[in-house]
Scaffold this active site. Structure first.
Site, PDB file in Angstrom:
ATOM      1  N   ASP B  11      79.361  10.396  80.572  1.00  0.00           N
ATOM      2  CA  ASP B  11      79.749  11.652  81.207  1.00  0.00           C
ATOM      3  C   ASP B  11      79.202  12.798  80.375  1.00  0.00           C
ATOM      4  O   ASP B  11      79.379  12.826  79.160  1.00  0.00           O
ATOM      5  CB  ASP B  11      81.273  11.776  81.293  1.00  0.00           C
ATOM      6  CG  ASP B  11      81.828  10.892  82.406  1.00  0.00           C
ATOM      7  OD1 ASP B  11      81.029  10.375  83.203  1.00  0.00           O
ATOM      8  OD2 ASP B  11      83.061  10.725  82.464  1.00  0.00           O
ATOM      9  N   ASP B 130      82.974   6.675  96.095  1.00  0.00           N
ATOM     10  CA  ASP B 130      84.307   6.519  95.510  1.00  0.00           C
ATOM     11  C   ASP B 130      85.242   6.190  96.661  1.00  0.00           C
ATOM     12  O   ASP B 130      85.277   6.922  97.658  1.00  0.00           O
ATOM     13  CB  ASP B 130      84.777   7.832  94.859  1.00  0.00           C
ATOM     14  CG  ASP B 130      83.864   8.252  93.704  1.00  0.00           C
ATOM     15  OD1 ASP B 130      83.160   7.395  93.150  1.00  0.00           O
ATOM     16  OD2 ASP B 130      83.866   9.463  93.369  1.00  0.00           O
TER      17      ASP B 130
END
Lengths: 194, 254
Positions: B11, B130
């Site tokens: 990330d 997702d």
């Protein structure tokens, strides 16, 4: 000087960086004179065969490449385009090597994406690279086994991952993304005599 | 034989890694380039960079980072996070990214998938999905899993494939962060539904979770973040365990 043929097809930055890591500078070019005078020529490729051939034609490179005399390395689609014909859009290739590029069957996931082992390695490109080394591949179309095959892999059957005819070499995998073994292959190409 | 891929995910915020990392050998644990180099040495098969920054400088910072990563590592990497246009993708690919991952933008504008596949080739288009299982139905969610949609996971995956995506990165919101294993049932069903490679994401906690997601979940690749960043699982050890379980993995001898 190493010329990387620039016809707007694909990720050439990684290739330039890989050559840089080997201490070699390269020139990204579509200029006929620069390509002709280079010690070695790399012919990259990504995307669809049809649009790539159109771009090559646009720059007059489809006439130039088959007449090059120095070592030429086609990578990925660049290798496939060395062949006569591709099933991908029923496209005519450069015709340096006789053979037709075919699509993988839907019995396997398409595209093949990832690291596959290579074997039956022949010739100077694979000097010091042992059988069953892994290389990184991303492709939906493949070259069947031919007389000119100098390495194979298996994905729903054996197929060509490297070709060689005279001064023309091709690899289906991405040496610039295949870690140390890929780097070794690039070095072997750079070390070829004229 | 094509091997199963192990993919650490980093990330990124404003050009730096976000979640803490606990790597003994790093001089600067916040430097994504150094971390990426370390993972490449450990024979990670691929890397994913997920940019979560929201500044105006975002695009330029990310493009610069991609260039530095491409200069440093010789394994493939994917870049994702807020990518919504052909122009966004073009600069990332030009700077050396191998693939881009699009998520919310694909749901809002599905034609983007077709356009990217046409312009750059399917091989570099990853669609991240997702999804959360609610009353036996897997629903696609947006904005990092916060916003539900009416889209069914399997229907959406089929559409994404037919529009030209080259790969799907499926994160189960039910499993993400739990360290209880991947969503293997849904993954196996996805594999039967579509014929492009699938990256499993969400739920990695130990080595057997990876074994299970390859065997039961039929995943082509498995992605994880914290278990790698905090050294809970070492990639060489993970790969050795997978090999013991007859799962094809890339292990290079030096």
């Amino acid at each position: 000087m190493i010329a990387i043929i620039d016809y707007g097809a694909g990720n050439t930055k990684s290739l330039q960086f890989a050559l840089e890591r080997l201490g070699v500078s390269s020139l990204l070019t579509s200029n006929e004179r620069e390509i002709r005078s280079a010690d070695k020529v790399i012919f990259p490729g990504q995307g669809a065969a049809g649009s790539a051939m159109k771009k090559l034609h646009h720059y007059g490179l489809d006439k130039l490449i088959p007449n090059l005399k120095q070592p030429v390395l086609g990578i990925c689609l660049g290798m496939q385009l060395l062949c006569e014909h591709s099933e991908e859009g029923d496209v005519k290739g450069l015709g340096i090597i006789k053979g037709t590029v075919k699509r993988f069957s839907n019995q396997v996931k398409v595209p093949q994406m990832g690291w596959n082992s290579i074997h039956d390695l022949k010739g100077p490109l694979f000097e010091g690279i042992s059988s069953n080394s892994y290389m990184y591949l991303v492709h939906s179309f493949y070259v069947p086994q031919l007389e000119e095959t100098v390495a194979t892999s298996n994905y729903n059957g054996e197929y060509s991952v490297a070709l060689q005819k005279d001064n023309f070499y091709g690899v289906q995998f991405h040496p610039e993304k295949s870690s140390r073994k890929g780097q070794l292959l690039l070095r072997n190409f750079l070390n070829l005599s004229q | 034989m094509l091997t199963k891929r192990i993919i650490p995910c980093l990330d990124i915020k404003d050009g730096r890694t976000v979640k803490g990392v606990n790597f003994v050998d790093l001089r600067d644990a916040g430097d994504p380039v150094e971390l990426a180099t370390q993972y490449a040495l450990e024979q990670a098969d691929e890397l994913v960079f997920l940019d979560i920054s929201a500044t105006e400088q975002k695009r330029k910072t990310l493009a610069d980072l991609v260039l530095r990563v491409a200069a440093a590592i010789d394994i493939p990497f994917t870049v994702g996070g807020g990518i919504s246009s052909i122009a966004d993708v073009e600069v990332l690919l030009k700077n050396g990214a191998d693939k881009v991952s699009i998520n919310s933008a694909a749901v809002k504008n599905p034609d983007l998938i077709n356009e990217l596949a046409l312009q750059f080739g399917s091989q570099c288009v990853v669609v991240a999905i997702d999804a959360k299982q609610i009353e036996n139905q897997w629903k696609v969610h947006l904005v990092g899993g916060k916003v539900p949609t009416e889209l069914d996971l399997f229907e959406w995956a089929k559409e994404v494939e037919s529009r030209g995506a080259g790969e799907i990165l499926f994160t189960s919101m039910n499993h993400d962060g739990t360290k209880q294993g991947f969503a293997n049932h849904a993954l196996a069903q996805l594999s039967e539904t579509i014929n492009i490679p699938i990256i499993a994401s969400g739920g990695a906690g130990n080595v057997s979770h990876f074994i299970d997601t390859f065997k039961e979940g039929k995943a082509d690749a498995a992605l994880a973040a914290s278990v790698f960043h905090f050294g809970e699982i070492s990639i060489p050890e993970l790969k050795n365990e997978l090999k013991q379980q007859q799962i094809a993995v890339r292990i290079e001898t030096l």
